[in-house]
Design a protein around this motif. Structure first.
Motif, mmCIF file in Angstrom:
data_model
loop_
_atom_site.group_PDB
_atom_site.id
_atom_site.type_symbol
_atom_site.label_atom_id
_atom_site.label_comp_id
_atom_site.label_asym_id
_atom_site.label_seq_id
_atom_site.Cartn_x
_atom_site.Cartn_y
_atom_site.Cartn_z
ATOM 1 N N LEU A 15 12.580 53.862 8.670
ATOM 2 C CA LEU A 15 13.596 52.818 9.379
ATOM 3 C C LEU A 15 13.736 51.699 9.636
ATOM 4 O O LEU A 15 14.789 50.944 9.202
ATOM 5 C CB LEU A 15 14.242 54.330 10.542
ATOM 6 C CG LEU A 15 15.231 55.402 10.849
ATOM 7 C CD1 LEU A 15 14.879 55.904 12.265
ATOM 8 C CD2 LEU A 15 15.659 55.077 10.151
ATOM 9 N N LEU A 16 12.358 51.272 10.491
ATOM 10 C CA LEU A 16 12.058 50.157 10.424
ATOM 11 C C LEU A 16 12.016 49.098 8.920
ATOM 12 O O LEU A 16 12.690 48.002 8.498
ATOM 13 C CB LEU A 16 10.576 49.967 10.902
ATOM 14 C CG LEU A 16 10.440 49.966 12.354
ATOM 15 C CD1 LEU A 16 9.272 49.997 12.230
ATOM 16 C CD2 LEU A 16 11.531 49.516 13.206
ATOM 17 N N ASN A 21 15.574 45.536 5.190
ATOM 18 C CA ASN A 21 16.017 45.507 3.947
ATOM 19 C C ASN A 21 17.301 45.092 4.142
ATOM 20 O O ASN A 21 17.990 44.067 3.412
ATOM 21 C CB ASN A 21 15.738 46.941 3.140
ATOM 22 C CG ASN A 21 16.260 46.692 1.977
ATOM 23 O OD1 ASN A 21 16.236 45.133 0.507
ATOM 24 N ND2 ASN A 21 16.638 47.475 1.001
ATOM 25 N N LYS A 22 17.752 45.919 5.463
ATOM 26 C CA LYS A 22 19.806 45.072 5.580
ATOM 27 C C LYS A 22 19.919 43.814 5.749
ATOM 28 O O LYS A 22 20.700 43.048 6.095
ATOM 29 C CB LYS A 22 20.354 46.293 6.207
ATOM 30 C CG LYS A 22 20.197 47.614 5.289
ATOM 31 C CD LYS A 22 21.406 47.874 4.678
ATOM 32 C CE LYS A 22 21.326 48.723 3.780
ATOM 33 N NZ LYS A 22 22.341 48.649 2.765
ATOM 34 N N THR A 23 18.524 43.701 6.499
ATOM 35 C CA THR A 23 18.866 42.132 7.398
ATOM 36 C C THR A 23 17.812 40.793 7.107
ATOM 37 O O THR A 23 17.786 39.771 7.178
ATOM 38 C CB THR A 23 18.287 41.791 9.121
ATOM 39 O OG1 THR A 23 16.617 42.786 8.844
ATOM 40 C CG2 THR A 23 18.883 43.075 9.795
ATOM 41 N N ASN A 24 17.548 41.308 4.735
ATOM 42 C CA ASN A 24 17.004 40.242 4.460
ATOM 43 C C ASN A 24 16.060 39.834 4.901
ATOM 44 O O ASN A 24 15.628 38.643 5.473
ATOM 45 C CB ASN A 24 18.247 39.005 3.817
ATOM 46 C CG ASN A 24 19.108 39.996 3.292
ATOM 47 O OD1 ASN A 24 19.051 40.265 2.551
ATOM 48 N ND2 ASN A 24 20.032 39.584 3.093
#
Length: 83
Positions: A15-16, A21-24
């Motif tokens: 999850l981390l 990845n989503k927050t670059n």
């Protein structure tokens, strides 16, 4: 019990990594390692779950497989494949 806590920890790591990845903010850190060890670890993590489903996962790699990659990413991909 220990295996369950290890699996929970692995889920949190996943999850981390997803969040990074989503927050670059995901940092790629490639290094050389033996892929067999990562595969063996991934199989051990899934052992309890696969046993409950009467699934046997075998690793039949006998030779060393040295790769140059980001180990955390490979571990994540392997866990996703096995689960």
């Amino acid at each position: 019990m220990m295996q369950l806590s290890h699996q929970t920890s692995t889920l949190l790591d996943n999850l981390l990594d997803w969040n990074r990845n989503k927050t670059n903010t995901l940092v790629v850190s490639p290094k050389q390692f033996d892929l067999r060890e990562v595969i063996a670890s991934g199989i051990a993590l899934m052992e309890l779950l696969s046993a409950q489903k009467d699934i046997v996962i075998k690793q039949e790699l006998q030779q060393e497989i040295m790769v140059f990659a980001d180990m955390r990413m490979i571990e994540t991909v392997l866990r996703n494949i096995l689960s």
